[in-house]
Design a protein around this motif. Structure first.
Motif, PDB file in Angstrom:
ATOM      1  N   ALA A 183      37.586 -18.164  52.982  1.00 51.27           N
ATOM      2  CA  ALA A 183      37.565 -19.440  53.700  1.00 51.27           C
ATOM      3  C   ALA A 183      36.713 -20.507  53.038  1.00 51.27           C
ATOM      4  CB  ALA A 183      37.066 -19.212  55.135  1.00 51.27           C
ATOM      5  N   TYR A 184      35.730 -20.109  52.236  1.00 57.14           N
ATOM      6  CA  TYR A 184      34.778 -21.092  51.725  1.00 57.14           C
ATOM      7  C   TYR A 184      35.390 -22.031  50.693  1.00 57.14           C
ATOM      8  CZ  TYR A 184      31.643 -17.828  54.017  1.00 57.14           C
ATOM      9  OH  TYR A 184      31.042 -17.011  54.942  1.00 57.14           O
ATOM     10  N   ALA A 185      36.355 -21.529  49.914  1.00 52.18           N
ATOM     11  CA  ALA A 185      36.909 -22.322  48.815  1.00 52.18           C
ATOM     12  C   ALA A 185      37.530 -23.626  49.291  1.00 52.18           C
ATOM     13  CB  ALA A 185      37.961 -21.501  48.065  1.00 52.18           C
ATOM     14  N   ARG A 186      38.081 -23.629  50.483  1.00 56.63           N
ATOM     15  CA  ARG A 186      38.805 -24.822  50.948  1.00 56.63           C
ATOM     16  C   ARG A 186      37.894 -25.991  51.285  1.00 56.63           C
ATOM     17  NH1 ARG A 186      40.330 -22.746  56.844  1.00 56.63           N
ATOM     18  NH2 ARG A 186      38.486 -21.531  57.204  1.00 56.63           N
ATOM     19  N   HIS A 187      36.587 -25.798  51.228  1.00 54.70           N
ATOM     20  CA  HIS A 187      35.653 -26.874  51.555  1.00 54.70           C
ATOM     21  C   HIS A 187      35.040 -27.523  50.312  1.00 54.70           C
ATOM     22  CE1 HIS A 187      35.860 -25.858  55.801  1.00 54.70           C
ATOM     23  NE2 HIS A 187      35.703 -24.596  55.458  1.00 54.70           N
ATOM     24  N   GLU A 188      35.527 -27.154  49.132  1.00 55.87           N
ATOM     25  CA  GLU A 188      34.910 -27.685  47.922  1.00 55.87           C
ATOM     26  C   GLU A 188      35.057 -29.204  47.817  1.00 55.87           C
ATOM     27  OE1 GLU A 188      35.026 -27.309  43.044  1.00 55.87           O
ATOM     28  OE2 GLU A 188      36.053 -25.804  44.274  1.00 55.87           O
ATOM     29  N   ASP A 189      36.253 -29.714  48.088  1.00 57.69           N
ATOM     30  CA  ASP A 189      36.457 -31.160  47.975  1.00 57.69           C
ATOM     31  C   ASP A 189      35.538 -31.924  48.920  1.00 57.69           C
ATOM     32  OD1 ASP A 189      38.368 -30.639  46.112  1.00 57.69           O
ATOM     33  OD2 ASP A 189      40.083 -31.089  47.395  1.00 57.69           O
ATOM     34  N   THR A 190      35.458 -31.455  50.172  1.00 53.23           N
ATOM     35  CA  THR A 190      34.595 -32.126  51.149  1.00 53.23           C
ATOM     36  C   THR A 190      33.139 -32.050  50.730  1.00 53.23           C
ATOM     37  OG1 THR A 190      36.150 -31.590  52.925  1.00 53.23           O
ATOM     38  CG2 THR A 190      33.920 -32.212  53.573  1.00 53.23           C
ATOM     39  N   ALA A 191      32.721 -30.892  50.226  1.00 49.78           N
ATOM     40  CA  ALA A 191      31.334 -30.744  49.772  1.00 49.78           C
ATOM     41  C   ALA A 191      31.031 -31.727  48.647  1.00 49.78           C
ATOM     42  CB  ALA A 191      31.091 -29.308  49.305  1.00 49.78           C
ATOM     43  N   ARG A 192      31.966 -31.903  47.746  1.00 47.13           N
ATOM     44  CA  ARG A 192      31.761 -32.841  46.644  1.00 47.13           C
ATOM     45  C   ARG A 192      31.704 -34.280  47.150  1.00 47.13           C
ATOM     46  NH1 ARG A 192      32.111 -30.728  41.611  1.00 47.13           N
ATOM     47  NH2 ARG A 192      32.909 -28.597  41.426  1.00 47.13           N
ATOM     48  N   GLU A 193      32.537 -34.606  48.127  1.00 49.58           N
ATOM     49  CA  GLU A 193      32.515 -35.959  48.698  1.00 49.58           C
ATOM     50  C   GLU A 193      31.168 -36.249  49.362  1.00 49.58           C
ATOM     51  OE1 GLU A 193      35.756 -36.171  51.388  1.00 49.58           O
ATOM     52  OE2 GLU A 193      37.298 -36.040  49.831  1.00 49.58           O
ATOM     53  N   ILE A 194      30.688 -35.284  50.145  1.00 48.56           N
ATOM     54  CA  ILE A 194      29.407 -35.467  50.829  1.00 48.56           C
ATOM     55  C   ILE A 194      28.279 -35.592  49.806  1.00 48.56           C
ATOM     56  CG2 ILE A 194      27.703 -34.298  52.300  1.00 48.56           C
ATOM     57  CD1 ILE A 194      30.060 -33.181  53.903  1.00 48.56           C
ATOM     58  N   ALA A 195      28.328 -34.761  48.773  1.00 47.01           N
ATOM     59  CA  ALA A 195      27.296 -34.828  47.737  1.00 47.01           C
ATOM     60  C   ALA A 195      27.296 -36.196  47.065  1.00 47.01           C
ATOM     61  CB  ALA A 195      27.518 -33.728  46.708  1.00 47.01           C
ATOM     62  N   GLU A 196      28.475 -36.723  46.796  1.00 41.49           N
ATOM     63  CA  GLU A 196      28.548 -38.042  46.159  1.00 41.49           C
ATOM     64  C   GLU A 196      27.960 -39.118  47.068  1.00 41.49           C
ATOM     65  OE1 GLU A 196      31.844 -41.046  44.091  1.00 41.49           O
ATOM     66  OE2 GLU A 196      32.469 -39.119  44.932  1.00 41.49           O
ATOM     67  N   GLU A 197      28.310 -39.056  48.363  1.00 39.40           N
ATOM     68  CA  GLU A 197      27.780 -40.033  49.319  1.00 39.40           C
ATOM     69  C   GLU A 197      26.270 -39.879  49.487  1.00 39.40           C
ATOM     70  OE1 GLU A 197      30.049 -40.159  52.997  1.00 39.40           O
ATOM     71  OE2 GLU A 197      31.818 -39.474  51.922  1.00 39.40           O
ATOM     72  N   ALA A 198      25.775 -38.666  49.315  1.00 41.78           N
ATOM     73  CA  ALA A 198      24.342 -38.405  49.480  1.00 41.78           C
ATOM     74  C   ALA A 198      23.549 -38.659  48.202  1.00 41.78           C
ATOM     75  CB  ALA A 198      24.126 -36.962  49.938  1.00 41.78           C
ATOM     76  N   GLY A 199      24.233 -38.979  47.115  1.00 44.19           N
ATOM     77  CA  GLY A 199      23.535 -39.203  45.855  1.00 44.19           C
ATOM     78  C   GLY A 199      23.042 -37.923  45.213  1.00 44.19           C
TER      79      GLY A 199
END
Length: 382
Positions: A183-199
């Motif tokens: 299940a964890y793999a499907r959250h990679e894109d969202t994690a990257r988006e949040i990381a980008e927004e968080a700097g």
């Protein structure tokens, strides 16, 4: 628990300059604190997303979360990353942690969960992760997830040999021991988006075993590269790098460890053992007479097929599993002797380090689930 000042600093509000900026920052912080206080007491509205694959908890990069909840997610992401950075861990460690927290709690510090699970990572007091009060401290829970010399006792990220060369979902599962390992793999894109927004710099260099006690692995391979931005439920397929290894010819001298009754090369047998350990013993078969295709590597004991549980074009879980197998195989190819991989209508070559379309090799129908390798991953070794 984090104080109001801690959360303000994590949200980037502590250094707001100018009267107008400070007023706006205070307003945003008030919204943030309201959501932080309310989030643990129940999922409502945009906190709920559809499961993918069916039956698994959590969401899959969709629907997009915006507004106050995203502000909270960014704040906790910064806290997690600060723990990782203070330790000297690479940005890759932060990415794995964010993917895990998104699956477990939608990156919220929940006071409830399955059985006695609580917090960002839904860690369980009964499993030795600490007290409820400790786990609800985001810094403590992040430290616990990353693992190392300090309590609690369950192994964390840095305690896993070779974690930085494994598929992200495999690493997360090794820490979490979830009922939904893919299940964890499907959250990679969202994690990257949040990381980008968080700097947050997910490409930050670091020591993958920072804070670990005991001996370290002798070697590791390069970290996984970024998955395609539109990848869903499996993270997509990565490219590797050209491999110019020297792999002497070997004879079929070892009984096939997958139980076919045939013989394989020592290199193939070693690859099977490594795959079984890293990929949680996937269903696979190596030697086969392949009378319809005598030029195949199977009768030579130099190939294995790993089955994903169905047609990946129709089953998201099958696609995710195949992607994970293929990605791990690519990342370890320079030390296992993998020559090429066929999966999901594409073929990857160690000579080029790239994927290209697969035409069936003049033997198979590439549009068929088996012929196009949509239901299994083929791995050939030198």
């Amino acid at each position: 628990m984090y104080s109001a000042r801690d959360l303000a600093d994590a949200a980037g509000l502590g250094s707001a300059g100018g009267l107008v900026t400070k007023v706006a920052a205070v307003g945003a912080f008030v919204v943030l604190m309201v959501v932080v206080m309310l989030a643990p007491f129940g999922a409502r509205g945009d906190q709920v997303s559809a499961a993918c694959p069916p039956g698994a908890p959590g969401g899959a990069n969709d629907p997009q979360i915006r507004g106050p909840l995203r502000v909270v997610q960014i704040s906790y992401a910064r806290i997690i990353d600060k723990v990782a950075a203070d330790r000297g861990l690479p940005g890759q460690a932060t990415l794995v942690a964010l993917m895990t927290a998104l699956q477990e709690s939608q990156l919220q510090n929940l006071t409830y969960g399955d059985r006695d699970s609580v917090g960002l990572f839904q860690q369980r007091p009964s499993a030795g992760w600490g007290t409820v009060q400790q786990i609800l401290d985001p810094v403590y829970s992040a430290e616990a997830f990353f693992g190392g010399v300090n309590p609690p006792s369950p192994p964390g990220l840095v305690d896993i040999d070779g974690w930085d060369s494994m598929p992200y979902t495999v690493v997360a599962q090794a820490v979490q021991v979830s009922a939904f390992p893919d299940a964890y793999a499907r959250h990679e894109d969202t994690a990257r988006e949040i990381a980008e927004e968080a700097g947050i710099d997910l490409n930050r260099a670091g020591d993958p075993y920072a804070g670990r006690s005991g001996p370290r692995p002798v070697t590791t391979v390069a970290p996984l590269t970024a998955a395609p931005a539109n990848a869903q439920c499996g993270g997509g397929l990565i490219n590797g790098r050209p491999i110019a290894g020297n792999w002497p010819t070997e004879q079929q001298s070892v009984p096939d460890p997958t139980g076919t009754g045939g013989m394989v090369t020592p290199r193939t047998a070693a690859w099977v053992r490594a795959a079984q350990a890293a990929l949680q013993r996937p269903t696979m078969s190596c030697w086969d007479a392949h009378l319809w295709n005598p030029t195949s590597d199977h009768p030579l004991g130099k190939a294995c097929d790993l089955f994903v549980g169905g047609d990946g074009r129709k089953l998201a879980a099958a696609r995710a599993k195949g992607d994970q197998i293929a990605n791990w195989t690519i990342q370890t190819a320079d030390r296992t002797g993998v020559r090429y991989i066929i999966w999901y209508g594409r073929i990857w070559s160690a000579r080029t380090g790239q994927w290209r379309e697969y035409n069936g090799g003049g033997v198979y129908n590439p549009t068929d689930a088996t012929g196009g390798h949509y239901d299994h991953v083929h791995v050939s070794l030198y």
